[in-house]
Design a protein around this motif. Structure first.
Motif, PDB file in Angstrom:
ATOM      1  N   ASP A 266       0.800  -1.333  -0.063  1.00 39.84           N
ATOM      2  CA  ASP A 266      -0.056  -0.034   0.162  1.00 39.84           C
ATOM      3  C   ASP A 266       0.854   1.250  -0.082  1.00 39.84           C
ATOM      4  O   ASP A 266       0.521   2.246  -0.590  1.00 39.84           O
ATOM      5  CB  ASP A 266      -0.902   0.022   1.089  1.00 39.84           C
TER       6      ASP A 266
ATOM      7  N   ALA B  74       2.301   1.739  -3.494  1.00 38.46           N
ATOM      8  CA  ALA B  74       1.221   2.470  -4.358  1.00 38.46           C
ATOM      9  C   ALA B  74       1.229   3.844  -4.069  1.00 38.46           C
ATOM     10  O   ALA B  74       1.132   4.678  -4.999  1.00 38.46           O
ATOM     11  CB  ALA B  74      -0.110   1.911  -3.730  1.00 38.46           C
ATOM     12  N   LYS B  75       1.178   4.310  -2.894  1.00 36.86           N
ATOM     13  CA  LYS B  75       1.095   5.785  -2.528  1.00 36.86           C
ATOM     14  C   LYS B  75       2.340   6.522  -3.133  1.00 36.86           C
ATOM     15  O   LYS B  75       2.177   7.645  -3.702  1.00 36.86           O
ATOM     16  CB  LYS B  75       1.073   5.917  -1.027  1.00 36.86           C
TER      17      LYS B  75
ATOM     18  N   LEU C   5       4.153   5.698  -5.507  1.00 35.15           N
ATOM     19  CA  LEU C   5       4.360   5.651  -7.080  1.00 35.15           C
ATOM     20  C   LEU C   5       3.282   6.838  -7.342  1.00 35.15           C
ATOM     21  O   LEU C   5       3.596   7.402  -8.427  1.00 35.15           O
ATOM     22  CB  LEU C   5       3.696   4.390  -7.414  1.00 35.15           C
ATOM     23  N   ARG C   6       2.236   7.060  -6.923  1.00 29.07           N
ATOM     24  CA  ARG C   6       1.392   8.172  -7.101  1.00 29.07           C
ATOM     25  C   ARG C   6       1.783   9.310  -6.935  1.00 29.07           C
ATOM     26  O   ARG C   6       1.691  10.286  -7.761  1.00 29.07           O
ATOM     27  CB  ARG C   6      -0.171   7.817  -6.354  1.00 29.07           C
ATOM     28  N   PHE C   7       2.503   9.377  -5.765  1.00 29.24           N
ATOM     29  CA  PHE C   7       3.199  10.813  -5.524  1.00 29.24           C
ATOM     30  C   PHE C   7       4.294  11.079  -6.535  1.00 29.24           C
ATOM     31  O   PHE C   7       4.419  12.021  -7.197  1.00 29.24           O
ATOM     32  CB  PHE C   7       3.855  10.769  -3.855  1.00 29.24           C
TER      33      PHE C   7
ATOM     34  N   GLN D 188       4.429  10.213  -9.544  1.00 26.44           N
ATOM     35  CA  GLN D 188       3.568  10.567 -10.845  1.00 26.44           C
ATOM     36  C   GLN D 188       2.903  11.900 -10.992  1.00 26.44           C
ATOM     37  O   GLN D 188       3.122  12.490 -11.951  1.00 26.44           O
ATOM     38  CB  GLN D 188       2.519   9.479 -11.271  1.00 26.44           C
ATOM     39  N   GLU D 189       2.332  12.094  -9.783  1.00 28.99           N
ATOM     40  CA  GLU D 189       1.364  13.378  -9.624  1.00 28.99           C
ATOM     41  C   GLU D 189       2.167  14.505  -9.313  1.00 28.99           C
ATOM     42  O   GLU D 189       1.955  15.518  -9.268  1.00 28.99           O
ATOM     43  CB  GLU D 189       0.315  13.031  -9.151  1.00 28.99           C
TER      44      GLU D 189
ATOM     45  N   ASP E  10       6.627  -1.173 -11.550  1.00 31.70           N
ATOM     46  CA  ASP E  10       6.474   0.416 -12.272  1.00 31.70           C
ATOM     47  C   ASP E  10       7.087   1.240 -11.343  1.00 31.70           C
ATOM     48  O   ASP E  10       7.698   2.061 -11.633  1.00 31.70           O
ATOM     49  CB  ASP E  10       5.047   0.536 -12.450  1.00 31.70           C
TER      50      ASP E  10
ATOM     51  N   ARG F 122      10.177   3.859 -11.996  1.00 36.41           N
ATOM     52  CA  ARG F 122      10.276   5.120 -11.688  1.00 36.41           C
ATOM     53  C   ARG F 122      11.361   5.623 -10.876  1.00 36.41           C
ATOM     54  O   ARG F 122      11.990   6.748 -10.890  1.00 36.41           O
ATOM     55  CB  ARG F 122       8.935   5.462 -10.860  1.00 36.41           C
TER      56      ARG F 122
END
Length: 210
Positions: free
Chosen positions: A9, A12-13, A15-17, A19-20, A58, A62
């Motif tokens: 989890d 995933a957080k 990775l989102r950070f 990316q965004e 992924d 990154r």
């Protein structure tokens, strides 16, 4: 630090950070944009972890823009004196002690040690010596380091080098726990480690006492 130990989890957080480039404060509901660089470190084989499903591929790609492979401290013992002096200056300043010295015998002991906890363990050992040493010089007896010995290849029959090191660490911690009667605080002192770090190693290596 130790990105390889991140739970799914949290991976995933992160990775989102990445990316965004946006995050929310705890308890907040407004996104905050940032422009930062990320330095991640691990002593795990992430390619193996990806294959076993323990790390996101992924996220690996990154993070793996510029990779620096740093050998374990035991494989670059020539760095020990400089690192020891660095930590000595740091902890003398923190505890407000005049700058101490490391005796030649103590330095020889530091260089000969195998450092299973790498640079962090060296820093912990110097900090302990700065706090507990009675004089202005750290002596060999101020460094409770255990000598690294493996009697034969039969003791650690693993084919992979890293597996063999983990097997040795597991066995060393198990035997030290037996010697300390299962007391992790005492075992950590005998090993020259912080108790919290020893607890993490016990969990990571799945050490079974007895």
């Amino acid at each position: 630090d130790e990105i390889g130990d991140f739970k799914p989890d949290l991976q995933a957080k992160l990775l989102r950070f990445l990316q965004e480039r946006e995050f929310e404060r705890v308890g907040g509901n407004k996104g905050i944009n940032v422009d930062v660089r990320i330095i991640a470190a691990t002593n795990r084989d992430l390619s193996k972890a990806i294959h076993e499903g323990g790390f996101r591929e992924d996220l690996f790609f990154r993070l793996n823009v510029v990779a620096i492979s740093l050998p374990a401290l035991r494989e670059r013992r020539e760095d020990v004196p400089a690192l020891a002096q660095f930590f000595l200056r740091r902890y003398c300043q923190i505890v407000k002690k005049p700058l101490m010295k490391i005796s030649p015998q103590a330095m020889d002991k530091l260089i000969a040690y195998h450092w299973p906890g790498n640079v962090r363990e060296l820093g912990n050992m110097i900090e302990r010596a700065v706090v507990l040493a009675r004089g202005r010089e750290i002596m060999a007896e101020d460094l409770p380091l255990q000598h690294f010995t493996i009697s034969s290849n039969e003791d650690y029959p693993c084919k992979d080098y890293h597996d063999a090191i983990r097997a040795y660490q597991r066995d060393l911690i198990r035997r030290t726990l037996e010697k300390s009667g299962g007391n992790q605080v005492k075992a950590a002192e005998l090993l020259g480690l912080q108790r919290t770090y020893l607890a993490r190693l016990i969990k990571k290596l799945e050490v079974i006492n007895g």
